[in-house]
Write an enzyme that holds these catalytic residues in place. Sequence first.
Site, PDB file in Angstrom:
ATOM      1  N   ASN A  44       0.832  -1.196   0.000  1.00  0.00           N
ATOM      2  CA  ASN A  44       0.000   0.000   0.000  1.00  0.00           C
ATOM      3  C   ASN A  44       0.872   1.253   0.000  1.00  0.00           C
ATOM      4  O   ASN A  44       1.991   1.254   0.492  1.00  0.00           O
ATOM      5  CB  ASN A  44      -0.971   0.007   1.185  1.00  0.00           C
ATOM      6  CG  ASN A  44      -0.320  -0.045   2.555  1.00  0.00           C
ATOM      7  OD1 ASN A  44       0.627  -0.788   2.776  1.00  0.00           O
ATOM      8  ND2 ASN A  44      -0.841   0.722   3.488  1.00  0.00           N
ATOM      9  N   GLU A  46       0.246   5.318   0.868  1.00  0.00           N
ATOM     10  CA  GLU A  46      -0.668   6.345   1.357  1.00  0.00           C
ATOM     11  C   GLU A  46      -0.288   7.717   0.815  1.00  0.00           C
ATOM     12  O   GLU A  46       0.829   7.928   0.345  1.00  0.00           O
ATOM     13  CB  GLU A  46      -0.664   6.369   2.886  1.00  0.00           C
ATOM     14  CG  GLU A  46      -1.242   5.116   3.485  1.00  0.00           C
ATOM     15  CD  GLU A  46      -1.281   5.126   4.998  1.00  0.00           C
ATOM     16  OE1 GLU A  46      -1.922   4.219   5.563  1.00  0.00           O
ATOM     17  OE2 GLU A  46      -0.669   6.010   5.637  1.00  0.00           O
ATOM     18  N   CYS A  55      -4.248   0.937  -2.354  1.00  0.00           N
ATOM     19  CA  CYS A  55      -4.166  -0.336  -1.638  1.00  0.00           C
ATOM     20  C   CYS A  55      -3.112  -1.237  -2.275  1.00  0.00           C
ATOM     21  O   CYS A  55      -2.813  -1.123  -3.465  1.00  0.00           O
ATOM     22  CB  CYS A  55      -5.511  -1.048  -1.694  1.00  0.00           C
ATOM     23  SG  CYS A  55      -6.864  -0.154  -0.930  1.00  0.00           S
ATOM     24  N   GLU A  57      -3.428  -4.373  -3.015  1.00  0.00           N
ATOM     25  CA  GLU A  57      -4.036  -5.195  -4.053  1.00  0.00           C
ATOM     26  C   GLU A  57      -4.170  -4.419  -5.360  1.00  0.00           C
ATOM     27  O   GLU A  57      -3.897  -4.955  -6.436  1.00  0.00           O
ATOM     28  CB  GLU A  57      -5.426  -5.690  -3.618  1.00  0.00           C
ATOM     29  CG  GLU A  57      -5.420  -6.495  -2.333  1.00  0.00           C
ATOM     30  CD  GLU A  57      -5.636  -5.638  -1.088  1.00  0.00           C
ATOM     31  OE1 GLU A  57      -6.213  -6.166  -0.127  1.00  0.00           O
ATOM     32  OE2 GLU A  57      -5.242  -4.452  -1.071  1.00  0.00           O
ATOM     33  N   CYS A  99     -10.592  -4.543   0.157  1.00  0.00           N
ATOM     34  CA  CYS A  99     -11.734  -3.636   0.216  1.00  0.00           C
ATOM     35  C   CYS A  99     -12.594  -3.859  -1.026  1.00  0.00           C
ATOM     36  O   CYS A  99     -12.219  -4.601  -1.943  1.00  0.00           O
ATOM     37  CB  CYS A  99     -11.255  -2.180   0.296  1.00  0.00           C
ATOM     38  SG  CYS A  99     -10.500  -1.558  -1.233  1.00  0.00           S
ATOM     39  N   CYS A 102     -10.864  -3.044  -4.390  1.00  0.00           N
ATOM     40  CA  CYS A 102      -9.858  -4.041  -4.764  1.00  0.00           C
ATOM     41  C   CYS A 102     -10.491  -5.363  -5.160  1.00  0.00           C
ATOM     42  O   CYS A 102      -9.988  -6.057  -6.047  1.00  0.00           O
ATOM     43  CB  CYS A 102      -8.849  -4.221  -3.635  1.00  0.00           C
ATOM     44  SG  CYS A 102      -7.780  -2.778  -3.450  1.00  0.00           S
TER      45      CYS A 102
END
Length: 146
Positions: A44, A46, A55, A57, A99, A102
């Site tokens: 990930n 940010e 993310c 994924e 999530c 993803c």
Amino acid sequence: MSGSEPDLVAAAMAAARGAYAPYSGFHVGAALLFADGGVVSAANVENASYGLSLCAEANAVARAMTEGRRGELVAVAIVGGKPDAEGHPLLGPEPVMPCGRCRQMLYELAALGGTDPEVIGVAQDGLTRLPLSALLPHAFGPANLT
């Protein structure tokens, strides 16, 4: 899943060490396994504008697509947690799962090859394995556009 499951989990764990998570402090790594045995992993990333964060994924799917991989996705391993002193995520009691965004991205990659990959969430006490179709039932994908 074959004997490559420990390697896939290790690849996700190694990817998590490369996370850029200065705001949440939560490092996530994802590793995608393809039918030819190839593995693509990512972490990930940010951003101070939280909505721009990416993310693990999503980064792994983007990397796989950039490398020319279309379909034949067999499995996905995901690890996540606050990092220890060496940068390894400290796993919690519950597995980290993709999530919604993803799940959709993984579905589209898998749909290109007609697969239903196993999603492996890693927790302190073991692994949770679910087919992607159980995480995203009635998914919208390329076939819906015809």
